[in-house]
Write a protein that holds these residues in place. Structure first.
Motif, short mmCIF file in Angstrom:
data_model
loop_
_atom_site.label_atom_id
_atom_site.label_comp_id
_atom_site.label_asym_id
_atom_site.label_seq_id
_atom_site.Cartn_x
_atom_site.Cartn_y
_atom_site.Cartn_z
N LYS A 28 0.85 -1.19 0.00
CA LYS A 28 0.00 0.00 0.00
C LYS A 28 0.89 1.24 0.00
CE LYS A 28 -3.67 -2.13 2.68
NZ LYS A 28 -4.46 -2.05 3.91
N THR A 29 0.40 2.32 -0.59
CA THR A 29 1.13 3.58 -0.62
C THR A 29 0.20 4.72 -0.23
OG1 THR A 29 0.66 3.86 -2.98
CG2 THR A 29 2.76 2.83 -2.40
N LYS A 30 0.80 5.87 0.01
CA LYS A 30 0.02 7.06 0.35
C LYS A 30 0.63 8.25 -0.37
CE LYS A 30 -2.02 9.24 4.40
NZ LYS A 30 -2.07 9.18 5.88
N LYS A 31 -0.22 9.06 -1.00
CA LYS A 31 0.21 10.26 -1.69
C LYS A 31 -0.35 11.47 -0.97
CE LYS A 31 -1.33 9.79 -5.89
NZ LYS A 31 -1.52 9.87 -7.35
N ALA A 32 0.39 12.58 -1.05
CA ALA A 32 -0.08 13.84 -0.47
C ALA A 32 0.07 14.94 -1.51
CB ALA A 32 0.72 14.19 0.77
N ILE A 33 -0.98 15.73 -1.67
CA ILE A 33 -0.93 16.91 -2.53
C ILE A 33 -0.93 18.11 -1.59
CG2 ILE A 33 -2.09 18.23 -4.33
CD1 ILE A 33 -3.31 15.56 -5.26
N VAL A 34 0.17 18.88 -1.64
CA VAL A 34 0.38 19.98 -0.71
C VAL A 34 0.13 21.29 -1.44
CG1 VAL A 34 2.08 21.11 0.75
CG2 VAL A 34 2.08 18.64 0.56
N GLN A 35 -0.80 22.10 -0.93
CA GLN A 35 -1.11 23.42 -1.48
C GLN A 35 -0.35 24.46 -0.67
OE1 GLN A 35 -3.42 24.60 -4.01
NE2 GLN A 35 -2.41 26.52 -3.58
N LEU A 36 0.50 25.25 -1.35
CA LEU A 36 1.24 26.32 -0.69
C LEU A 36 0.45 27.62 -0.75
CD1 LEU A 36 4.86 25.66 -2.03
CD2 LEU A 36 3.80 24.79 0.05
N THR A 37 0.76 28.54 0.18
CA THR A 37 0.12 29.84 0.16
C THR A 37 0.68 30.68 -0.98
OG1 THR A 37 1.73 30.71 1.72
CG2 THR A 37 -0.29 29.80 2.65
N GLU A 38 -0.01 31.79 -1.29
CA GLU A 38 0.41 32.65 -2.40
C GLU A 38 1.76 33.32 -2.14
OE1 GLU A 38 -0.94 33.03 -5.40
OE2 GLU A 38 -2.35 31.46 -4.85
N ASP A 39 2.03 33.71 -0.89
CA ASP A 39 3.28 34.40 -0.58
C ASP A 39 4.42 33.44 -0.24
OD1 ASP A 39 2.03 33.58 1.73
OD2 ASP A 39 2.74 35.28 2.92
N SER A 40 4.18 32.16 -0.40
CA SER A 40 5.20 31.15 -0.07
C SER A 40 6.23 31.01 -1.19
CB SER A 40 4.50 29.79 0.13
OG SER A 40 5.45 28.78 0.31
N ALA A 41 7.42 30.59 -0.82
CA ALA A 41 8.47 30.32 -1.81
C ALA A 41 8.18 28.99 -2.50
CB ALA A 41 9.83 30.27 -1.12
N ASP A 42 8.65 28.88 -3.75
CA ASP A 42 8.46 27.63 -4.48
C ASP A 42 9.44 26.58 -3.95
OD1 ASP A 42 6.49 28.65 -6.08
OD2 ASP A 42 7.87 29.28 -7.66
N ILE A 43 9.14 25.31 -4.21
CA ILE A 43 10.01 24.21 -3.80
C ILE A 43 11.03 24.00 -4.89
CG2 ILE A 43 10.08 21.76 -3.25
CD1 ILE A 43 7.33 22.05 -2.00
N GLU A 44 12.32 23.98 -4.52
CA GLU A 44 13.40 23.99 -5.49
C GLU A 44 13.57 22.68 -6.24
OE1 GLU A 44 14.18 24.93 -2.16
OE2 GLU A 44 13.80 27.02 -2.62
N ILE A 45 13.10 21.55 -5.69
CA ILE A 45 13.27 20.26 -6.35
C ILE A 45 12.63 20.30 -7.73
CG2 ILE A 45 12.71 17.82 -6.29
CD1 ILE A 45 12.51 17.95 -3.35
N PHE A 46 11.48 20.94 -7.82
CA PHE A 46 10.70 20.91 -9.03
C PHE A 46 11.07 22.03 -10.00
CE2 PHE A 46 8.02 18.98 -5.75
CZ PHE A 46 7.74 17.77 -6.35
N SER A 47 11.91 22.98 -9.61
CA SER A 47 12.16 24.14 -10.45
C SER A 47 12.95 23.80 -11.71
CB SER A 47 12.90 25.22 -9.65
OG SER A 47 14.15 24.72 -9.22
N GLY A 48 13.79 22.78 -11.69
CA GLY A 48 14.60 22.45 -12.85
C GLY A 48 13.93 21.48 -13.82
N LEU A 49 12.69 21.10 -13.56
CA LEU A 49 12.01 20.12 -14.41
C LEU A 49 11.21 20.78 -15.50
CD1 LEU A 49 10.81 17.70 -11.63
CD2 LEU A 49 12.80 17.47 -13.07
#
Length: 99
Positions: A78-99
């Motif tokens: 079994k697995t579990k996924k999470a979809i995380v919603q950031l606030t508007e003034d929040s910084a972006d997550i760097e892992i995904f910036s180069g994709l």
């Protein structure tokens, strides 16, 4: 409830076409520990990625798939996924910036 540290909660990011489209609205998808709660996931994201503020967390419990190997039938874990919603003034997550 398991005694999980914040670095044990998030296992890996999930990168698919659908998750890449969600990044435009500051939603990021992660594979998380099966015993992790929404509060633990929120805390882990805010500690692992400085400058981020989580608005809300949606979780999905996924059952294992049935697999056959000849006559034998089994199931994947079994697995579990999470979809995380950031606030508007929040910084972006760097892992995904180069994709």
């Amino acid at each position: 409830m398991a005694d999980l540290k914040y670095y044990d909660v998030i296992l890996k990011p999930i990168v698919t076409e659908k998750s890449m489209e969600l990044m435009g609205s500051k939603k990021y998808t992660f594979s998380v520990h099966t015993d992790a709660t929404k509060n633990q996931i929120k805390e882990a994201v805010e500690k692992m990625f400085p400058g981020t503020k989580v608005a809300k967390v949606n979780t999905i419990n996924m059952d294992g798939k049935t697999r056959r190997r000849g006559y034998q039938v089994g199931k994947t874990p079994k697995t579990k996924k999470a979809i995380v919603q950031l606030t508007e003034d929040s910084a972006d997550i760097e892992i995904f910036s180069g994709l």
